[in-house]
Design a protein around this motif. Structure first.
Motif, PDB file in Angstrom:
ATOM      1  N   ALA A  46       0.828  -1.205   0.000  1.00  0.00           N
ATOM      2  CA  ALA A  46       0.000   0.000   0.000  1.00  0.00           C
ATOM      3  C   ALA A  46       0.863   1.255   0.000  1.00  0.00           C
ATOM      4  O   ALA A  46       0.580   2.218  -0.720  1.00  0.00           O
ATOM      5  CB  ALA A  46      -0.930  -0.010   1.214  1.00  0.00           C
ATOM      6  N   ALA A  47       1.924   1.243   0.792  1.00  0.00           N
ATOM      7  CA  ALA A  47       2.817   2.396   0.830  1.00  0.00           C
ATOM      8  C   ALA A  47       3.509   2.589  -0.521  1.00  0.00           C
ATOM      9  O   ALA A  47       3.652   3.720  -1.009  1.00  0.00           O
ATOM     10  CB  ALA A  47       3.844   2.226   1.946  1.00  0.00           C
ATOM     11  N   MET A  48       3.935   1.496  -1.134  1.00  0.00           N
ATOM     12  CA  MET A  48       4.580   1.578  -2.451  1.00  0.00           C
ATOM     13  C   MET A  48       3.602   2.077  -3.511  1.00  0.00           C
ATOM     14  O   MET A  48       3.970   2.855  -4.398  1.00  0.00           O
ATOM     15  CB  MET A  48       5.130   0.219  -2.848  1.00  0.00           C
ATOM     16  CG  MET A  48       6.240  -0.311  -1.985  1.00  0.00           C
ATOM     17  SD  MET A  48       7.732   0.669  -2.104  1.00  0.00           S
ATOM     18  CE  MET A  48       8.816  -0.324  -1.063  1.00  0.00           C
ATOM     19  N   ASP A  49       2.352   1.627  -3.437  1.00  0.00           N
ATOM     20  CA  ASP A  49       1.346   2.097  -4.386  1.00  0.00           C
ATOM     21  C   ASP A  49       1.157   3.606  -4.255  1.00  0.00           C
ATOM     22  O   ASP A  49       1.039   4.322  -5.271  1.00  0.00           O
ATOM     23  CB  ASP A  49       0.019   1.384  -4.154  1.00  0.00           C
ATOM     24  CG  ASP A  49       0.042  -0.068  -4.617  1.00  0.00           C
ATOM     25  OD1 ASP A  49       0.984  -0.458  -5.342  1.00  0.00           O
ATOM     26  OD2 ASP A  49      -0.880  -0.822  -4.241  1.00  0.00           O
ATOM     27  N   LEU A  50       1.114   4.090  -3.033  1.00  0.00           N
ATOM     28  CA  LEU A  50       0.974   5.528  -2.808  1.00  0.00           C
ATOM     29  C   LEU A  50       2.191   6.275  -3.350  1.00  0.00           C
ATOM     30  O   LEU A  50       2.061   7.322  -3.996  1.00  0.00           O
ATOM     31  CB  LEU A  50       0.789   5.803  -1.319  1.00  0.00           C
ATOM     32  CG  LEU A  50       0.645   7.267  -0.895  1.00  0.00           C
ATOM     33  CD1 LEU A  50      -0.456   7.979  -1.671  1.00  0.00           C
ATOM     34  CD2 LEU A  50       0.380   7.349   0.614  1.00  0.00           C
TER      35      LEU A  50
END
Length: 259
Positions: free
Chosen positions: A199-203
């Protein structure tokens, strides 16, 4: 890059869209000591010279009888905090590094699993975005230790969740679970632990898809007082209007609309 060096309290690695910085003092639940502060300053120096998104996260620790559990940061290292005196407070050991993190050119994402307590929550508050697992816990327990939350919570927490809740947390010791943190918009999303970094990488990828100059200028404008707007916005826009990236992106948009 310079941050491929070995740190004693951090682990850093480059990902496609971000520099990932992992707090790595599992033996003391990622308590923030002066060595970690020094190493975070080195990370900031690198990102100031070579701007990119930073994802800051914790690590897993062994909990007696419960196996491995995630933890972001349990706060300032109490063994060091116990010995600090007036002149140490005036140096602003933690507040200075958290301010430097908040002022980095590109956005910072805090990926939070487990406890974010005291200075750990203040570190998370220095980030532009916070995502968390469903087992994250947030609190500011400083008053119970005879000190104040002087590394950012007294003003950043109020901005993040509103003054009534901030007062409950700082003046009455209220703890928030992950769902409450989401409801009060302290975090942008809750994810199962195995999906947190995705999720952090997607953001980070969403940020990277935008024009870096526009993102950098917008972040700086967010931090400026109301009294300088809209004049400073016009100056920033003038810079963008002359950038090659603006013409390339708008030409691409217009071409796509024509097809």
């Amino acid at each position: 890059m310079a941050l491929e060096q070995e740190f004693s309290t951090l682990r850093c690695h480059d990902d496609t869209h971000a520099l990932v910085v992992e707090l790595n003092r599992p033996q003391v639940r990622n308590a923030i000591d002066e060595v970690m502060v020094t190493e975070l300053h080195q990370v900031c120096a690198e990102l100031e010279n070579n701007p990119r998104v930073m994802i800051i996260t914790g690590t897993e620790v062994d909990v007696s009888g419960k196996g491995k559990r995630g933890i972001f940061a349990s706060g300032a290292d109490i063994s060091q905090l116990r010995e600090r005196r007036r002149d140490d407070a005036l140096r602003g050991v933690n507040s200075t590094i958290f301010h430097r993190i908040s002022a980095l050119p590109m956005p910072v994402i805090a990926a939070i699993d487990g406890y974010a307590l005291g200075g750990g929550l203040e570190l998370a508050l220095a980030a532009d975005f916070r995502v968390a697992t469903d087992r994250a816990v947030f609190s500011q327990p400083e008053a119970g230790l005879g000190i104040v939350a002087a590394a950012g919570a007294l003003w950043r927490l109020k901005k993040a969740v509103g003054e009534p809740l901030a007062k409950q947390m700082i003046l009455a010791g209220r703890t928030l679970n992950a769902q409450e943190a989401l409801e009060y918009q302290l975090v942008a999303g809750i994810y199962p632990a195995p999906e947190l970094m995705t999720a952090a990488m997607d953001l980070a990828g969403q940020i990277a898809a935008l024009d870096p100059l526009a993102v950098r200028l917008s972040k700086q404008l967010f931090a400026m007082p109301d009294s300088v707007h809209p004049g400073v916005d016009n100056i920033a826009q003038a810079i963008c209007f002359e950038s090659a990236e603006k013409f390339a992106r708008m030409d691409a948009f217009l071409e796509k609309r024509r097809t």
